[in-house]
Each structure stands twice: as structure tokens, then as C-alpha cells.
Design a protein around this motif. Structure first.
Motif, PDB file in Angstrom:
ATOM      1  N   THR A   4      37.443  26.718  57.649  1.00 34.22           N
ATOM      2  CA  THR A   4      38.545  27.466  57.856  1.00 34.22           C
ATOM      3  C   THR A   4      39.705  26.607  58.225  1.00 34.22           C
ATOM      4  N   ALA A  36      39.235  23.656  54.366  1.00 34.05           N
ATOM      5  CA  ALA A  36      39.547  24.996  54.029  1.00 34.05           C
ATOM      6  C   ALA A  36      38.710  25.448  52.775  1.00 34.05           C
ATOM      7  N   GLY A  83      38.975  33.473  59.545  1.00 37.41           N
ATOM      8  CA  GLY A  83      37.761  32.850  59.238  1.00 37.41           C
ATOM      9  C   GLY A  83      37.805  32.701  57.628  1.00 37.41           C
ATOM     10  N   ASP A  84      36.518  32.220  56.919  1.00 39.30           N
ATOM     11  CA  ASP A  84      36.410  32.255  55.481  1.00 39.30           C
ATOM     12  C   ASP A  84      35.457  32.944  55.000  1.00 39.30           C
ATOM     13  N   ASP A 144      31.794  35.741  59.106  1.00 38.30           N
ATOM     14  CA  ASP A 144      32.909  35.889  60.068  1.00 38.30           C
ATOM     15  C   ASP A 144      33.207  37.622  60.128  1.00 38.30           C
ATOM     16  N   ASP A 196      37.756  30.364  63.135  1.00 38.16           N
ATOM     17  CA  ASP A 196      36.501  29.662  62.858  1.00 38.16           C
ATOM     18  C   ASP A 196      36.943  28.306  62.298  1.00 38.16           C
ATOM     19  N   TRP A 222      45.547  30.493  51.477  1.00 34.82           N
ATOM     20  CA  TRP A 222      45.729  30.203  53.023  1.00 34.82           C
ATOM     21  C   TRP A 222      47.152  30.472  53.280  1.00 34.82           C
TER      22      TRP A 222
END
Length: 408
Positions: free
Chosen positions: A194, A198, A112-113, A118, A190, A164
Motif C-alpha cells: 500500500t 504499491a 489498503g490494497d 484489509d 496498511d 492510487w
């Protein structure tokens, strides 16, 4: 541009939704286009949107699970609530039985982010499945790469990252604890900001799609004479964590609020004062105030107000349907791959792309036998085309193809 070390980097302007003066230019490592794909190619129909009704209709959803879970009628749990994890947990058990013949899992992996929503969903899903797990939560920055584990007890760890590409290091940390991501693992991904758009790298086109949807909806309700600057100023102003207690971070509420300001019913300053003084403690308080002076609204906006009031009264978390349908159109149009990519920075600033690092990794885990499942906060209206758009060839969001972009 070139960094101090002489390595070519991507300069990217990030900030708020649209025409937001609070922007910063950050430099990201070299990016490259890794192909074109869709969420469907990785996740299939194993996706659940805000209404908690899986796209795969073979799986149970919130409506059928309410009685057995003892949940309130009509209300849809949000990500930060334990009830959300309980519903998703039951859906995952059914998905496991359907795809692998098993109801239980050895481990949960969550990608997730946002640490708050999340992270909360990860913990509650693990609890619902009585399972240990690890979450990879990333928001890309220009700081030195780092991966920070946060122990949440019961064998559950949240790993905070600012690149990432660190998803590879995340998997290595999980492996160092004796766990291999594969058969027996459920991988929850997610979708919003995500694997698609991103955070820190490509989230601005997602925000601009929503802001453009507000403008598109306002023009339908108010005509071409709509004050674009005032509308977007109000939207950007209240689209801020300091107002989450009032807006509950609901984009429908934000869109409606921006249109109230643009129509002249109130101003940013007066609404701020009402929130600060407690006169507007909830969005329902605002709706009541508007209903008491509804004659001040233009006719078309008055009709939209009535629709929003009715939807809120029946517990619909997506009360502004016109706005969400416009959001679908604006989002999907920004996913369309351009003919030729010569400027990666411009691509990331204007098109919504799939996150290559996540895209490649989850498909690897799927090939090892892991069960993949996608979560999104988007409502159906922002995820599926209307009959008219479907006739024009528009696809559901998860079947729409986009560029796959990541560090090269």
C-alpha cells in the motif's frame, strides 16, 4: 512507449514472485520520483506488525490486552478476524490518549490494497471503536479509472479504486458526506503493498524479495547445490489463493513447503494430491507426515523442521525464523535508492518504493490533526535487523529510506 493518445506511459512487467511465467505487461501513466523518505517520517513509531506489539513501547500490545479482551493464550489474531480489530482498537484508543488527549474518534479512515483482508480489518476496527468510517482499497490496473463505493452498513463504506491517484477523489467523496479528514479522525495505513510497494504498480519487488529469501535460506540449509528452479517453482505454485485454506497465506509455510519439494521429500504433484484428497487438510498434517519420515530430510533441513514444529506447537505464527531474517535483508536491500534514476519502469520493477500519492495525502491529514497509525502483516524478524546487520548500519524497516514515486 507511447499510448494511442501519444502520451508517454510507463510499461511495467508484473506477475508472481520470481521467474514466474504468468506475467503481463501493463501500461501505467507517467511516474516521477518525488524524493526520498521513510515510513518513520510519516508514522513515527506508530506501527504494529504481525505480533500486535506496537513499535512505540508506550502503547499496550496483545500480551497486555489478552486478559481484558478475553483472548486465547498464545494465538495471534489475523487481519480477517474480529479479534484483530478489537486489539487494534484498544491500541488506537491508547495512541489517541497519548498523542491528542482523547480516547474516542469521530471517524476511521483506512488505506489498503486488498478487499478481503484489509476490508475485514477496517470493518472490525470500526466496530471496536463504535465509529463510522471509509476505506480506500486500491490495486492499480490499466482499465479506465474508477472509484466504487460499497456500503458496509453503520456508516461504513469501502471505496474500491484502480488508481492510487484516486485517493484524492476518495477524500472528495468523504467530504461530500460532510466529513473532513483531520482532528478527530484516525487514519490507519496498511504498509505492505500500500504505502510501500504499491499493489499493481510496485508490488513485484516485494514478492521477489520473498522468493530471494527462500533461495537464500535454502542455500544456507542445503548448500550451493540447491535446485533453484525446482525450489522457486514449488514456491510460486503454492503461493496462490487456491491453496490458502491449506497454507493460510503464511509465507513461512510456503518457504518450508518449497524446501520440502526441493529436497526431494515430496513433489508438487503429490502434495497437491494430498491436499485435494484431504490427507493434508492443514499445515499441521504436513508437519506430522514429515515427522513420520524425517530421516528422508537432509541433516540441516531436519534441524529446521524440528524448529518449525516446535514453533507451531507453541502457537508462533512465524515458525520459520531463518527465512524471515533473510526476507528482512532482501527487502531492505531493494529499498536502497539507486544513485541516478533514468528509467522509472526499471526502478518500479526492481526497487521497493514509497507510494507518493498515499505518502503526500496522509502527511497532509496528519498536519490537519488526524492520528496516523500503520499496520503490517510482517513479523518482527522481517522488519528489524539482527544484531549483526545492525552493526553494519541496517535500520528497522520503517526507518529505512526509499524513493518516493508516483504519478507526475
Amino acid at each position: 512507449d507511447r499510448s494511442a493518445a501519444g502520451r508517454k506511459v510507463v510499461s511495467l512487467t508484473l506477475g508472481g514472485a520470481m521467474d514466474d511465467p504468468k506475467k503481463q505487461v501493463i501500461e501505467l501513466p507517467p511516474m516521477r520520483v518525488c524524493g526520498v523518505g521513510s515510513l518513520f517520517e510519516a508514522l513515527g513509531d506508530s506501527i504494529v506488525y504481525r505480533n500486535l506489539q506496537p513499535v512505540d513501547r508506550r502503547l499496550p500490545g496483545l500480551r497486555s490486552l489478552r486478559p481484558s479482551l478475553g483472548l486465547q493464550p498464545r494465538r495471534v489474531p489475523r487481519k480477517v478476524e474480529p479479534a484483530y480489530g478489537r486489539v487494534v482498537g484498544e491500541i488506537l484508543r491508547a495512541a489517541g490518549a497519548l498523542n491528542a488527549g482523547r480516547h474516542d474518534f469521530d471517524r476511521v479512515i483506512f488505506i489498503g490494497d486488498t478487499k478481503h483482508s484489509d476490508g475485514a480489518a477496517f470493518v472490525s476496527i470500526c466496530a471496536a471503536l463504535s465509529c463510522p468510517g471509509d476505506a480506500f482499497i486500491c490495486a492499480e490496473t490499466q482499465a479506465e479509472p474508477e472509484l466504487i463505493p460499497l456500503d458496509r452498513g453503520s456508516g461504513r463504506t469501502i471505496h474500491l479504486a484502480n488508481r492510487w491517484r484516486s485517493i484524492g477523489g476518495f477524500e472528495a467523496q468523504v467530504a461530500s458526506q460532510g466529513s473532513i479528514i483531520g482532528r478527530g479522525t484516525v487514519v490507519i495505513v496498511d504498509i505492505d503493498k500500500t504505502i510501500l510497494g504499491a499493489r499493481g504498480r510496485n508490488h513485484r519487488p516485494v514478492d521477489s524479495a520473498r522468493a530471494a529469501a527462500v533461495l537464500r535460506t535454502a542455500r544456507v540449509l542445503r548448500g550451493e547445490s540447491v535446485n533453484r528452479e525446482m525450489l522457486l517453482a514449488a514456491y510460486n505454485h503454492f503461493n496462490d489463493p487456491q491453496f490458502h485454506a491449506f497454507t493460510t497465506d503464511n509465507q513461512d509455510y510456503l518457504a518450508y513447503l518449497a524446501m520440502l519439494v526441493e529436497s526431494g521429500w515430496s513433489s508438487i504433484e503429490k502434495i497437491r494430491e494430498g491436499i485435494a484428497r484431504g490427507r493434508l487438510g492443514t499445515f499441521g498434517d504436513l508437519l506430522n507426515a514429515v515427522s513420520a519420515t524425517v530421516e528422508r530430510l537432509p541433516n540441516r533441513l531436519r534441524r529446521a523442521h524440528d524448529d518449525v514444529v516446535m514453533a507451531v506447537e507453541i502457537g508462533d505464527p512465524t515458525p520459520f525464523k531463518d527465512f524471515r531474517r533473510a526476507e528482512y535483508r532482501e527487502t531492505v536491500d531493494r529499498m536502497a535508492p539507486p544513485g541516478k534514476v533514468e528509467d522509472i519502469a526499471r526502478l518500479l520493477a526492481t526497487r521497493i518504493t514509497l507510494t507518493a500519492e498515499v505518502w503526500r495525502r496522509i502527511r497532509l491529514w496528519r498536519d490537519r490533526g488526524a492520528l496516523l497509525f500503520g499496520l503490517s502483516d510482517k513479523p518482527d524478524e522481517a522488519s528489524f535487523p539482527s544484531a549483526e546487520l545492525e552493526a553494519e548500519g541496517y535500520q528497522p524497516l520503517h526507518r529505512t529510506r526509499a524513493m518516493v514515486v508516483g504519478e507526475g
